[in-house]
Design an enzyme around this catalytic site. Structure first.
Site, PDB file in Angstrom:
ATOM      1  N   ASP A 516     -61.760   1.288  -5.819  1.00  0.00           N
ATOM      2  CA  ASP A 516     -62.058  -0.043  -6.110  1.00  0.00           C
ATOM      3  C   ASP A 516     -63.371  -0.135  -6.820  1.00  0.00           C
ATOM      4  O   ASP A 516     -63.817   0.953  -7.149  1.00  0.00           O
ATOM      5  CB  ASP A 516     -62.179  -0.613  -4.606  1.00  0.00           C
ATOM      6  CG  ASP A 516     -62.769  -2.042  -4.584  1.00  0.00           C
ATOM      7  OD1 ASP A 516     -61.896  -2.662  -5.220  1.00  0.00           O
ATOM      8  OD2 ASP A 516     -63.666  -2.294  -3.853  1.00  0.00           O
ATOM      9  N   THR A 518     -65.859  -3.290  -6.602  1.00  0.00           N
ATOM     10  CA  THR A 518     -66.952  -3.792  -6.149  1.00  0.00           C
ATOM     11  C   THR A 518     -67.580  -3.066  -4.834  1.00  0.00           C
ATOM     12  O   THR A 518     -66.474  -2.726  -3.679  1.00  0.00           O
ATOM     13  CB  THR A 518     -66.807  -5.161  -5.521  1.00  0.00           C
ATOM     14  OG1 THR A 518     -66.749  -5.819  -6.731  1.00  0.00           O
ATOM     15  CG2 THR A 518     -68.091  -5.777  -5.080  1.00  0.00           C
ATOM     16  N   ASP A 718     -63.919   0.079  -0.171  1.00  0.00           N
ATOM     17  CA  ASP A 718     -64.822  -0.446   0.934  1.00  0.00           C
ATOM     18  C   ASP A 718     -63.911  -0.060   2.186  1.00  0.00           C
ATOM     19  O   ASP A 718     -63.089  -0.493   2.196  1.00  0.00           O
ATOM     20  CB  ASP A 718     -65.108  -1.853   0.569  1.00  0.00           C
ATOM     21  CG  ASP A 718     -66.057  -2.364   1.294  1.00  0.00           C
ATOM     22  OD1 ASP A 718     -66.247  -2.012   2.531  1.00  0.00           O
ATOM     23  OD2 ASP A 718     -66.260  -3.646   1.339  1.00  0.00           O
TER      24      ASP A 718
END
Length: 822
Positions: A516, A518, A718
């Site tokens: 991922d 961010t 995340d």
């Protein structure tokens, strides 16, 4: 008088507990008992043939509690809620989990017996035991069975269990070490004298020796061997007898059989005055086994050191601030919302939030983060971290098993107790291998006794002993747990926690690494670059609406709004919040429905097309790694927020390292294509491997496609926001801080912000599996050659003892190389 009661003790008349079977078969009926004492008394009466006592009595007997050992009586204290706060985790309404120390474990068969026995107790949900540390993770339903009943049940099969305590484990290690040294020292001292006699006998066979002298040397060797068997070999006898009582064949069974056969055969030869004696082999065998187990004990102690280092972070006392002043109190007495003073150089006693002061804090032992972190008012302090600069006042937020340190320890304990597939296979082979060896030894003895030399000759004894000894599968049982335990401890030192048993095994085989953007490849600490396109609304009002919508979210974007330094006043009240993971969210403020998210989300919810405006903003402002968030209602877009992020430390090093290993890298992001491509270009990720503007279901679909093509995918993201995608990968790694540990379901969690540690973790996983394979291959190849040679009579008992001992020692020392893995 016949007394029968379904819910009362048949022996004393007290209430019989539910959820645990303490019955005794009396007159062909299972009669309930209230405690282990009554059960023991009743069983003794039946075994003595006096069951008619219960027909003839005219009143209930006195309770059998007085025959319960003091150890069992003390177990009931562990059911007290206040005591359980320190070592029991509440995992459900009635489900609890605890870490226990098991005393008496000597081999894989002991592990298997305890796991099978405990798992069969009514109310026990799960049990896993780590061979290297002798620690068990037990999860049970407290409404069906109490912890004291579990501990008591374990004592029934000859083992002793109690809640894990670092200091107590060190005491047990030290006690076991001293006892092992005493046994080993005596065995070496007596064995050396026996070897002197044996040398004289061997040379006498060459140059001649008087029969009387020979008999004296044999008799002296016999006298010196007796204390070796009675004292030094006691652990073998105890373990073997326990296994036999429970119809199991542990690894001490063939050892004990070998010692018995060789000793009795030697005694027979001494008595007859002719034939081979094996006193030198017995002493050498016991000495080598004790030496290997001593080294194994020290290796187990080293593997536990990383966990103990974390436990030692937790101070015993804290300075509590009260209306009357400062008061030193035990940490266990702290409660949520208590105020605590932390002086310079002191460890933070438990989790909390700073209410006064500013300082730097060292969290290196917890997270592997080498840099000291600056902490200010409202920042979170993690229990066990060290205050470096200035005094701090803290409000307690979590205590006991709810703290981050306890969560980390629980994860470590569970990971060390769980067994990957390769370990489960090795255990199954080892437990069955012992049975094969015992039957093979019997068959070999019968063959040589009947068809070769005859039983009158004692030559068959040496061959049987060699078969029993040389093939003992200790190395096979040690091959996996020793390496896994050391690897998990090593990974925890660099801030990488293992949550599931297959994580290391799968990570080593992964050929696709999906990232991922961010919060993973970037720091996830978004900051406002600017607010543009404000129409009919003030900048502060737009920020206030956006912040109110984001206040209940854990996403890095939400944190950017919540940590914005601009004064927006008191947060507005929001109703009917709906969150679409990876896209945006909506909520009602003062009767008006507002939407906050990326351009696609706004278009889907309101029909407003903003994608061209977003692209224009990114290109015109030359923004790298920028994230664009739009605020709109059903009528029009009111504001566009531009947030900037920075590439995470070590990201480029990790990507380059994986590419050099031949791994495929893919970037999956929900952000705008331009910003995602810019990040990919800086990190050296091929353009065709970059996929932007994806919803969570799109990411999951892409992973499924890779898996259908035969790829093994590792997903790094995340921990909370990428949960569906992480769950879909064969192995998942979450970029988590301590507060997310309990929430994420990833297989592994990286606690610090440096992705170079993940590179090191992958390297350790590869080395771990390589060492496990080396150990298993060594154990199998060794036995493949040793068994035929022993059966054919080419291996003397003393040589078999050396071979078996060195085989086990090789496995332990090979696993210890992981302590230096980088």
């Amino acid at each position: 008088m016949t007394i029968s009661a379904k819910s009362t003790c048949f022996h004393c008349g007290l209430d019989a507990p539910t959820g645990i079977n303490l019955s005794v078969n009396i007159d062909n009926q299972q009669r309930p008992m209230c405690c282990v004492g009554c059960q023991a008394v009743a069983q003794a009466i039946v075994d003595a043939g006096r069951a008619d006592f219960y027909q003839q009595r005219d009143t209930f007997s006195e309770t059998g509690q007085d025959v319960v050992p003091e150890f069992v009586k003390q177990l009931y204290a562990y059911d007290h809620p206040d005591i359980q706060k320190q070592f029991v985790v509440q995992t459900g309404e009635h489900d609890k989990e605890a870490s226990l120390i098991l005393e008496g474990i000597v081999c894989a068969a002991c592990i298997w017996l305890n796991e099978q026995y405990i798992a069969a107790l009514p109310g026990v949900r799960e049990v896993c035991i780590n061979y290297s540390t002798h620690r068990a993770i037990v999860r049970w339903n407290d409404s069906e069975i109490k912890l004291s009943q579990i501990l008591e049940a374990i004592s029934h099969i000859g083992y002793k269990a109690h809640p894990y305590d670092a200091a107590q484990q060190q005491e047990l290690f030290e006690k076991e070490r001293k006892q092992s040294l005493r046994r080993l020292g005596l065995s070496v001292a007596l064995g050396m004298q026996i070897m002197v006699f044996a040398l004289a006998l061997y040379t006498g066979d060459w140059w001649g020796i008087e029969p009387s002298i020979k008999q004296i040397l044999h008799t002296s060797s016999l006298a010196l061997t007796v204390p070796i068997l009675l004292f030094c070999a006691t652990p073998f006898w105890q373990s073997a007898w326990r296994d036999i009582k429970h119809r199991q064949l542990g690894m001490d069974v063939p050892i004990s059989l070998g010692l018995i056969v060789s000793f009795l055969g030697s005694v027979y030869s001494v008595w007859k005055g002719q034939g081979a004696v094996y006193f030198d082999s017995i002493s050498m065998f016991v000495t080598f086994i004790l030496a290997v187990r001593y080294f194994e004990l020290m290796a187990r102690k080293k593997t536990a050191e990383s966990t103990e280092a974390l436990l030692n972070l937790r101070p015993n006392m804290a300075t509590k601030i009260t209306p009357q002043g400062e008061e030193a109190v035990p940490v266990v007495e702290l409660k949520v919302d208590d105020k605590v003073l932390i002086l310079v150089g002191e460890a933070v006693p438990t989790d909390g939030v700073i209410i006064e002061g500013k300082s730097r804090v060292d969290e290196s032992l917890l997270t592997g983060e080498s840099r000291a972190l600056s902490k200010n008012i409202s920042d979170v302090l993690v229990g066990g971290s060290m205050n470096l600069d200035s005094p701090l006042q803290m409000r307690v937020t979590h205590i006991g098993q709810d703290t981050i340190l306890s969560t980390i320890l629980n994860l470590l304990e569970r990971a060390q107790g769980e067994k990957p597939k390769i370990s489960q296979l090795a255990d199954r082979i080892a437990t069955r291998f012992v049975s094969v060896i015992v039957f093979l030894a019997i068959a070999v003895g019968l063959y040589y006794g009947i068809y070769i030399d005859g039983f009158a000759s004692t030559n068959w004894i040496g061959i049987v002993v060699a078969v029993l000894v040389v093939t003992c599968p200790c190395a096979l049982s040690l091959a996996t747990p020793a390496a896994m335990t050391i690897a998990i401890g090593r990974l925890s030192q660099i801030g990488l926690l293992i949550r599931t048993k297959q994580a290391l095994e799968t990570l080593e085989r992964a050929d696709y690494f999906a990232f991922d953007k961010t919060g993973t490849l970037t720091q996830g600490q978004l900051q406002f670059e600017c607010v543009v396109e404000c129409q009919n609304i003030e900048k502060e009002q737009a920020l206030a609406i956006a912040t109110a919508l984001e206040k209940s979210s854990e996403h890095p974007i939400a944190q950017a709004f919540l940590n914005n330094p601009d004064d927006i006043g008191e947060l507005m009240s929001v109703a009917h919040i709906e969150n679409q993971v990876g896209a945006g969210l909506s909520g009602e403020i003062d009767g008006q429905c507002w939407y906050l998210g990326n351009a696609d989300y706004i278009a889907k919810q309101t029909g407003l097309v903003l994608s061209s405006k977003v692209s224009e903003l990114l290109e015109n402002n030359n923004l790298q790694a920028a994230t664009i968030i739009c605020l709109a209602n059903m009528q029009k877009a009111y504001a566009v927020f531009i947030l900037q992020d920075k590439i995470r430390t070590g990201a480029k090093v990790l990507i380059e390292s994986l590419q050099s290993m031949g791994k495929q890298i893919v970037l999956l992001s929900g952000d705008h294509n331009i910003s995602v491509q810019l990040i990919a270009k800086q990190l050296g990720i091929a353009k065709q491997q970059v996929h932007a503007e994806l919803k969570p279901e799109d990411k999951l679909s892409y992973l499924k496609t890779l898996q259908q093509q035969g790829s093994i995918v590792a997903m790094i993201g995340d921990g909370i926001n990428d949960a569906p995608v992480l769950a879909g990968a064969q192995v998942s790694i979450a970029m988590g801080n301590g507060t997310q540990l309990a929430a994420t379901s990833a297989d592994m969690v990286l606690l610090n912000s440096d992705l170079k540690q993940l590179k090191q973790g992958i390297s350790i996983a590869q080395k771990t599996m390589r060492i496990i394979r080396q150990n298993l291959i060594w154990a199998l190849v060794y036995n493949m050659f040793a068994v035929p040679l022993a059966v054919m009579g080419y291996v003397q008992p003393w040589l078999a003892a050396i071979g078996m001992s060195l085989s086990s020692l090789f496995v332990v020392l090979n696993a210890l190389r992981l302590r230096r893995a980088k």
